[in-house]
Design a protein around this motif. Structure first.
Motif, PDB file in Angstrom:
ATOM      1  N   ALA A  16       4.666   9.986  -6.612  1.00 35.30           N
ATOM      2  CA  ALA A  16       6.000  10.288  -8.009  1.00 35.30           C
ATOM      3  C   ALA A  16       5.145  10.607  -8.878  1.00 35.30           C
ATOM      4  CB  ALA A  16       6.128   9.255  -7.427  1.00 35.30           C
ATOM      5  N   GLU A  17       4.004  10.146  -9.042  1.00 37.66           N
ATOM      6  CA  GLU A  17       3.297  10.699 -10.099  1.00 37.66           C
ATOM      7  C   GLU A  17       2.892  11.538 -10.380  1.00 37.66           C
ATOM      8  OE1 GLU A  17      -0.203   7.809 -13.709  1.00 37.66           O
ATOM      9  OE2 GLU A  17       1.921   7.274 -12.974  1.00 37.66           O
ATOM     10  N   VAL A  18       1.937  11.903  -9.811  1.00 34.84           N
ATOM     11  CA  VAL A  18       1.034  13.279  -9.700  1.00 34.84           C
ATOM     12  C   VAL A  18       0.733  14.121  -8.558  1.00 34.84           C
ATOM     13  CG1 VAL A  18      -0.941  11.772 -10.977  1.00 34.84           C
ATOM     14  CG2 VAL A  18      -1.207  12.510  -8.530  1.00 34.84           C
ATOM     15  N   GLY A  19       2.455  13.927  -7.354  1.00 33.97           N
ATOM     16  CA  GLY A  19       2.099  15.032  -6.710  1.00 33.97           C
ATOM     17  C   GLY A  19       2.956  16.562  -6.726  1.00 33.97           C
ATOM     18  N   ASN A  20       3.825  16.083  -7.545  1.00 32.27           N
ATOM     19  CA  ASN A  20       4.383  17.775  -7.404  1.00 32.27           C
ATOM     20  C   ASN A  20       5.313  18.091  -7.264  1.00 32.27           C
ATOM     21  OD1 ASN A  20       4.127  17.723 -11.284  1.00 32.27           O
ATOM     22  ND2 ASN A  20       2.196  18.338 -10.585  1.00 32.27           N
ATOM     23  N   LEU A  21       5.843  17.413  -6.136  1.00 33.69           N
ATOM     24  CA  LEU A  21       6.848  17.545  -4.824  1.00 33.69           C
ATOM     25  C   LEU A  21       8.030  18.130  -5.178  1.00 33.69           C
ATOM     26  CD1 LEU A  21       5.515  14.395  -2.441  1.00 33.69           C
ATOM     27  CD2 LEU A  21       4.839  16.508  -2.894  1.00 33.69           C
ATOM     28  N   ASP A  22       8.343  18.757  -4.390  1.00 29.73           N
ATOM     29  CA  ASP A  22       9.560  19.575  -4.086  1.00 29.73           C
ATOM     30  C   ASP A  22      11.442  18.671  -4.096  1.00 29.73           C
ATOM     31  OD1 ASP A  22       8.449  21.998  -4.815  1.00 29.73           O
ATOM     32  OD2 ASP A  22       8.010  22.642  -2.477  1.00 29.73           O
ATOM     33  N   GLU A  23       9.854  17.710  -3.171  1.00 34.08           N
ATOM     34  CA  GLU A  23      11.205  16.942  -3.049  1.00 34.08           C
ATOM     35  C   GLU A  23      10.995  15.042  -3.024  1.00 34.08           C
ATOM     36  OE1 GLU A  23      11.740  16.253   1.533  1.00 34.08           O
ATOM     37  OE2 GLU A  23      10.765  18.195   1.690  1.00 34.08           O
ATOM     38  N   LEU A  39      -4.214  13.168  -6.926  1.00 37.89           N
ATOM     39  CA  LEU A  39      -3.758  12.131  -6.168  1.00 37.89           C
ATOM     40  C   LEU A  39      -4.823  11.254  -5.569  1.00 37.89           C
ATOM     41  CD1 LEU A  39      -1.251  10.291  -4.525  1.00 37.89           C
ATOM     42  CD2 LEU A  39      -1.126  12.066  -2.291  1.00 37.89           C
ATOM     43  N   LEU A  40      -5.719  11.408  -4.507  1.00 36.69           N
ATOM     44  CA  LEU A  40      -6.563  10.452  -3.942  1.00 36.69           C
ATOM     45  C   LEU A  40      -6.876   9.693  -5.544  1.00 36.69           C
ATOM     46  CD1 LEU A  40      -8.530  12.624  -1.326  1.00 36.69           C
ATOM     47  CD2 LEU A  40      -7.257  10.610  -0.921  1.00 36.69           C
ATOM     48  N   LEU A  41      -7.599  10.404  -6.435  1.00 36.84           N
ATOM     49  CA  LEU A  41      -7.774   9.856  -7.866  1.00 36.84           C
ATOM     50  C   LEU A  41      -6.889   9.071  -8.122  1.00 36.84           C
ATOM     51  CD1 LEU A  41      -9.516  12.997  -9.262  1.00 36.84           C
ATOM     52  CD2 LEU A  41     -10.429  11.261  -8.248  1.00 36.84           C
ATOM     53  N   GLU A  42      -5.942   9.135  -8.093  1.00 40.10           N
ATOM     54  CA  GLU A  42      -4.988   8.222  -8.590  1.00 40.10           C
ATOM     55  C   GLU A  42      -4.772   7.165  -8.032  1.00 40.10           C
ATOM     56  OE1 GLU A  42      -1.749   6.424 -11.309  1.00 40.10           O
ATOM     57  OE2 GLU A  42      -3.398   8.458 -11.759  1.00 40.10           O
ATOM     58  N   ILE A  43      -5.042   7.126  -6.254  1.00 37.19           N
ATOM     59  CA  ILE A  43      -4.727   5.853  -6.055  1.00 37.19           C
ATOM     60  C   ILE A  43      -5.663   5.454  -5.624  1.00 37.19           C
ATOM     61  CG2 ILE A  43      -5.301   5.530  -3.340  1.00 37.19           C
ATOM     62  CD1 ILE A  43      -3.260   7.855  -2.256  1.00 37.19           C
ATOM     63  N   GLU A  44      -6.999   6.462  -5.754  1.00 41.45           N
ATOM     64  CA  GLU A  44      -8.325   4.998  -6.438  1.00 41.45           C
ATOM     65  C   GLU A  44      -8.802   4.232  -7.350  1.00 41.45           C
ATOM     66  OE1 GLU A  44     -11.944   8.243  -3.775  1.00 41.45           O
ATOM     67  OE2 GLU A  44     -11.120   8.513  -6.278  1.00 41.45           O
ATOM     68  N   THR A  78       1.160  -1.156   0.189  1.00 43.77           N
ATOM     69  CA  THR A  78      -0.127   0.043  -0.043  1.00 43.77           C
ATOM     70  C   THR A  78       0.618   1.422   0.264  1.00 43.77           C
ATOM     71  OG1 THR A  78      -1.844  -1.710   1.121  1.00 43.77           O
ATOM     72  CG2 THR A  78      -2.550   1.416   1.425  1.00 43.77           C
ATOM     73  N   GLU A  79       1.844   1.027   0.954  1.00 43.89           N
ATOM     74  CA  GLU A  79       2.450   2.625   0.733  1.00 43.89           C
ATOM     75  C   GLU A  79       3.540   2.347  -0.475  1.00 43.89           C
ATOM     76  OE1 GLU A  79       6.563   4.760   2.840  1.00 43.89           O
ATOM     77  OE2 GLU A  79       5.352   2.643   4.065  1.00 43.89           O
ATOM     78  N   GLN A  80       3.754   1.567  -1.947  1.00 44.15           N
ATOM     79  CA  GLN A  80       4.712   1.710  -1.913  1.00 44.15           C
ATOM     80  C   GLN A  80       3.022   2.362  -3.721  1.00 44.15           C
ATOM     81  OE1 GLN A  80       7.590   0.721  -3.157  1.00 44.15           O
ATOM     82  NE2 GLN A  80       6.987   1.386  -5.275  1.00 44.15           N
ATOM     83  N   ALA A  81       2.547   1.691  -3.609  1.00 44.31           N
ATOM     84  CA  ALA A  81       1.309   2.064  -4.640  1.00 44.31           C
ATOM     85  C   ALA A  81       1.318   3.646  -3.792  1.00 44.31           C
ATOM     86  CB  ALA A  81       0.263   1.713  -4.191  1.00 44.31           C
ATOM     87  N   VAL A  82       1.423   3.944  -3.007  1.00 43.47           N
ATOM     88  CA  VAL A  82       1.199   5.362  -2.807  1.00 43.47           C
ATOM     89  C   VAL A  82       2.051   6.114  -3.196  1.00 43.47           C
ATOM     90  CG1 VAL A  82       0.592   7.295  -0.746  1.00 43.47           C
ATOM     91  CG2 VAL A  82      -0.938   5.458  -0.866  1.00 43.47           C
ATOM     92  N   SER A 141       0.035  12.939   5.700  1.00 40.59           N
ATOM     93  CA  SER A 141       1.649  11.843   5.091  1.00 40.59           C
ATOM     94  C   SER A 141       1.544  10.975   4.477  1.00 40.59           C
ATOM     95  CB  SER A 141       2.339  12.075   6.110  1.00 40.59           C
ATOM     96  OG  SER A 141       2.133  10.991   6.733  1.00 40.59           O
ATOM     97  N   ILE A 142       2.327  10.451   3.649  1.00 40.54           N
ATOM     98  CA  ILE A 142       2.418   9.054   3.379  1.00 40.54           C
ATOM     99  C   ILE A 142       1.685   8.213   4.269  1.00 40.54           C
ATOM    100  CG2 ILE A 142       3.942   7.382   1.685  1.00 40.54           C
ATOM    101  CD1 ILE A 142       5.934   9.351   0.913  1.00 40.54           C
ATOM    102  N   GLY A 143       2.654   8.100   5.238  1.00 41.64           N
ATOM    103  CA  GLY A 143       1.752   6.942   6.653  1.00 41.64           C
ATOM    104  C   GLY A 143      -0.048   7.449   7.170  1.00 41.64           C
ATOM    105  N   ALA A 144      -0.267   8.885   6.926  1.00 43.80           N
ATOM    106  CA  ALA A 144      -1.416   9.222   7.173  1.00 43.80           C
ATOM    107  C   ALA A 144      -2.790   8.500   5.752  1.00 43.80           C
ATOM    108  CB  ALA A 144      -2.510  10.613   7.481  1.00 43.80           C
TER     109      ALA A 144
END
Length: 80
Positions: A13-20, A44-49, A4-8, A68-71
């Motif tokens: 990575a695909e849709v988050g456009n993070l600075d990190e 991100l929510l849509l992609e995870i769904e 699950t964490e890997q999928a998140v 967070s990823i954990g949340a």
């Protein structure tokens, strides 16, 4: 790291456009501090769904869920 964490992380990575780099981001790190915008959070929510074949109930789509990823992982596991 579980599946699950890997999928998140992959969705982030695909849709988050993070600075990190999502691969090295701690599971409890603030996604807002890492650059996640409200628009990207919705994407991100849509992609995870789509990836996991789940649906987040509207009342569970909160800033705390996306903190967070954990949340996010905890919320997904609570839905199972």
């Amino acid at each position: 790291m579980n599946g699950t964490e890997q999928a998140v992380r992959e969705a982030l990575a695909e849709v988050g456009n993070l600075d990190e780099d999502v691969t090295t981001l701690a599971a409890d790190a603030s996604l807002a501090d890492a650059g996640l915008t409200s628009h990207a959070a919705v994407s991100l929510l849509l992609e995870i769904e789509d990836r996991l074949g789940i649906e987040f109930p509207p009342e569970r789509m909160t800033p705390a869920t996306m903190a967070s990823i954990g949340a996010i992982v905890a919320e997904i596991e609570a839905l199972s």
